[in-house]
Motif scaffolding. Structure first.
Motif, PDB file in Angstrom:
ATOM      1  N   ALA A 108       0.828  -1.213   0.000  1.00  0.00           N
ATOM      2  CA  ALA A 108       0.000   0.000   0.000  1.00  0.00           C
ATOM      3  C   ALA A 108       0.862   1.263   0.000  1.00  0.00           C
ATOM      4  CB  ALA A 108      -0.932  -0.013   1.209  1.00  0.00           C
ATOM      5  N   ILE A 110      -9.984   2.014   4.505  1.00  0.00           N
ATOM      6  CA  ILE A 110      -9.147   1.965   5.714  1.00  0.00           C
ATOM      7  C   ILE A 110      -9.989   1.902   6.992  1.00  0.00           C
ATOM      8  CG2 ILE A 110      -7.286   3.211   4.578  1.00  0.00           C
ATOM      9  CD1 ILE A 110      -8.120   5.711   6.078  1.00  0.00           C
ATOM     10  N   ASN A 118      -6.085  -3.496   0.735  1.00  0.00           N
ATOM     11  CA  ASN A 118      -6.621  -3.229   2.062  1.00  0.00           C
ATOM     12  C   ASN A 118      -7.733  -4.194   2.447  1.00  0.00           C
ATOM     13  OD1 ASN A 118      -4.875  -1.092   2.373  1.00  0.00           O
ATOM     14  ND2 ASN A 118      -6.377   0.475   1.883  1.00  0.00           N
ATOM     15  N   ILE A 162      -0.182   2.313   7.241  1.00  0.00           N
ATOM     16  CA  ILE A 162      -1.119   2.113   6.128  1.00  0.00           C
ATOM     17  C   ILE A 162      -2.256   3.116   6.248  1.00  0.00           C
ATOM     18  CG2 ILE A 162      -2.568   0.462   4.897  1.00  0.00           C
ATOM     19  CD1 ILE A 162      -1.080  -1.791   6.234  1.00  0.00           C
ATOM     20  N   CYS A 165      -2.744   6.088   3.434  1.00  0.00           N
ATOM     21  CA  CYS A 165      -3.991   6.027   2.671  1.00  0.00           C
ATOM     22  C   CYS A 165      -4.873   7.229   2.963  1.00  0.00           C
ATOM     23  CB  CYS A 165      -4.746   4.732   2.990  1.00  0.00           C
ATOM     24  SG  CYS A 165      -3.997   3.236   2.343  1.00  0.00           S
TER      25      CYS A 165
END
Length: 548
Positions: A128, A185, A475, A502, A506
């Motif tokens: 990611a 997320i 994800n 992450i 994101c």
């Protein structure tokens, strides 16, 4: 490519023979230092030897991922973005990462799985972060063009490395893809809550809720992939219709000798009657297709390729609402003009005298043109498959070969990464974070960068859409696999810092791309800076703040 494959296979054979010879000379010492995967694959305890094996196994994993990707593309060309093309193929394309994560959690005892799990989370985070930083920034740098207002000039790069006036532009659908990626997320945020829970049952519940949420969002994403082409086509058709109506009203205003409506908003009957009579050439009291075609033949819509017949069809669709006879009588004409002008009043709360002003109509038409431009009316139909049966067989064989290779190589690749970590004392998370995504995703990365290098908005939109889709699948698919392993096997969750990066990357890049379609060069610098920043965050949280 074949020469490289044969070279690597020969190298593996040499290393295998060397390993056997060394094992015969010092069998006891070798058994204590490393263990052969599957009982026959080579192993070594040295950093150099494990580096070589990472390259070899990484290339094999890359080959498997390439086969899966090519097979999915062929099936998508045959099946289109339907139920299978929109739901099953995106999951299949994410198999390499999912298989590696699955192998880390199913490998040996719970203690061994717990130790290897850091490799899986390193791959999850590394894929990611690398996609949204290094690859994203490179696409902006390689695909930069001169920026002008809300658009980029295709294939025009005269401003060099100007941080503000040089960059890339995408369509609005790319922004929607970024928003979906940002929403993906949410399970990461939920699983982070377990860090603040002190009971094991509470932490397990947080993992379970995050797992359920991740699966539900994956299903929702697949449904979106199925219906998105239909939604895109309907939205584009609506905007085209809107542009034709504003253009027609503008064209009508230019031929009218006076105001189309009075100050109170009622139609100006005298002006409308004169315009109607000018269009009604045969004087039969009805505007036919031929008369409308003669009137709109000089009508021009900037940036929109639409024929005269299409314009006439949309005008009839808008005005011929009572008799539906393919002609427009005066009452239909009057009501249609009044409806268009009153629509401007309701939308902008502007006075009636303003909406009848040619400058205001120009502004509305310019806004409609911008909306049409941002939607990106440039999608082309793919080439038709001539031999569907043969192509289907080839696609299935590629998928099967890719699945077998990735499943077979996942376990030895994990062992080699762990052995390299032991030999160098580098945490296995950082190895998998830096190396594995580079190996597995390099093929897709080069393809995306190649699209961006064409320096066209269409190519840039395709490239960035692919990046956001890749992170979304990463994800949801990989995280679902990871959470399922933690919950089913009763493993300990101690990867809060890794998951946090992450979430941060994101969130930052997702919000940057969700509400804009222009990306100057300074956004590439921001993306590049996030990559080392994420590594520093993990190191500080684990080694100084005791998160692990």
């Amino acid at each position: 490519m074949k020469i490289i494959s044969y070279t690597l296979m020969f190298s593996v054979l040499i290393l295998l023979i060397t390993s056997r010879v060394e094992g015969n000379n010092n069998e006891v010492e070798e058994e204590e230092s490393c263990k052969e995967t599957y009982g026959f694959l080579p192993c070594t305890s040295t950093a150099l030897g494990n580096s070589f094996l990472i390259v070899v196994y990484g290339y094999m994993m890359f080959s498997g991922a390439t086969y899966l990707s090519n097979g999915c593309e062929l099936l998508l060309e045959i099946l289109g973005p339907g139920v299978i093309g929109g739901s099953l193929l995106p999951v299949i394309a994410s198999l390499p990462e999912g298989i590696i994560i699955l192998a880390t959690g199913l490998n040996g005892s719970i203690a061994t799985a717990q130790e290897h799990l850091s490799i899986g989370v390193g791959l999850l985070a590394g894929s990611a972060v690398m996609t949204l930083t290094l690859i994203w920034g490179t696409c902006v740098l390689i695909g930069k063009c001169d920026l002008d207002c809300y658009r980029a000039r295709d294939e025009t790069d005269t401003k060099g490395f100007n941080l503000v006036d040089s960059g890339v532009a995408t369509d609005i659908w790319t922004s929607y893809a970024a928003r979906i990626m940002t929403l993906s997320i949410i399970p990461l945020f939920i699983v982070q809550l377990q860090k603040h829970l002190h009971s094991s049952s509470g932490r397990n519940l947080a993992v379970l809720i995050a797992l359920i949420m991740s699966i539900l969002m994956l299903i929702s994403y697949c449904l979106y992939q199925i219906f998105q082409p239909w939604v895109q086509a309907r939205r584009l058709d609506y905007v085209k219709h809107k542009r034709v109506m504003t253009g027609f009203l503008k064209h009508l205003k230019q031929h009218a000798l006076g105001r189309l409506c009075n100050h109170d908003g009622s139609p100006n009957m005298d002006v409308l009657a004169k315009v109607y009579e000018a269009i009604d050439q045969d004087g039969d009291g009805a505007l036919s297709e031929g008369e409308l075609k003669a009137f709109v033949i000089g009508m021009h819509l900037e940036g929109m390729s639409v024929g005269t017949d299409d314009i006439v069809h949309k005008v009839l669709q808008e005005f011929d609402t009572e008799r539906r006879d393919g002609k427009i009588d005066f009452d239909e004409f009057k009501n249609g003009i009044s409806k268009l002008l009153s629509g401007f009043v309701k939308r902008d709360r502007a006075p009636h005298e303003s909406t009848d002003n040619i400058k205001y109509i120009d502004a509305v038409d310019e806004e409609a043109e911008k909306e049409h431009f941002l939607l990106g009316d440039f999608w082309e139909e793919g080439e038709k498959i001539e031999n569907t049966k043969l192509t289907t067989i080839k696609a299935i064989l590629l998928l099967v070969a890719g699945a077998i290779i990735t499943a077979a190589i996942a376990h030895p690749l994990i062992d080699v990464v762990e052995n390299f970590s032991d030999a160098t004392t580098i945490p296995s998370f950082f190895i998998s974070f830096l190396v594995l995504p580079l190996i597995i995703n390099s093929g897709g990365a080069f393809q995306v960068i190649y699209f961006a290098s064409k320096k066209k908005r269409r190519s840039a939109s395709l490239a960035f859409c692919e990046l956001y889709a890749e992170v979304t699948k990463n994800n949801l698919v990989s995280l679902s696999t990871f959470l399922a392993l933690v919950y089913v096997r009763g493993l300990t969750w101690d990867f809060s810092s890794e998951v946090l990066i992450i979430f941060l990357v994101c969130f930052i890049m997702g919000n940057l791309a969700s509400f804009r379609t222009i990306f100057p060069l300074w956004t590439a610098i921001l993306a590049y800076a996030l990559y080392p920043f994420s590594l520093v965050i993990v190191y500080v949280l684990n080694n100084f703040l005791g998160w692990q």
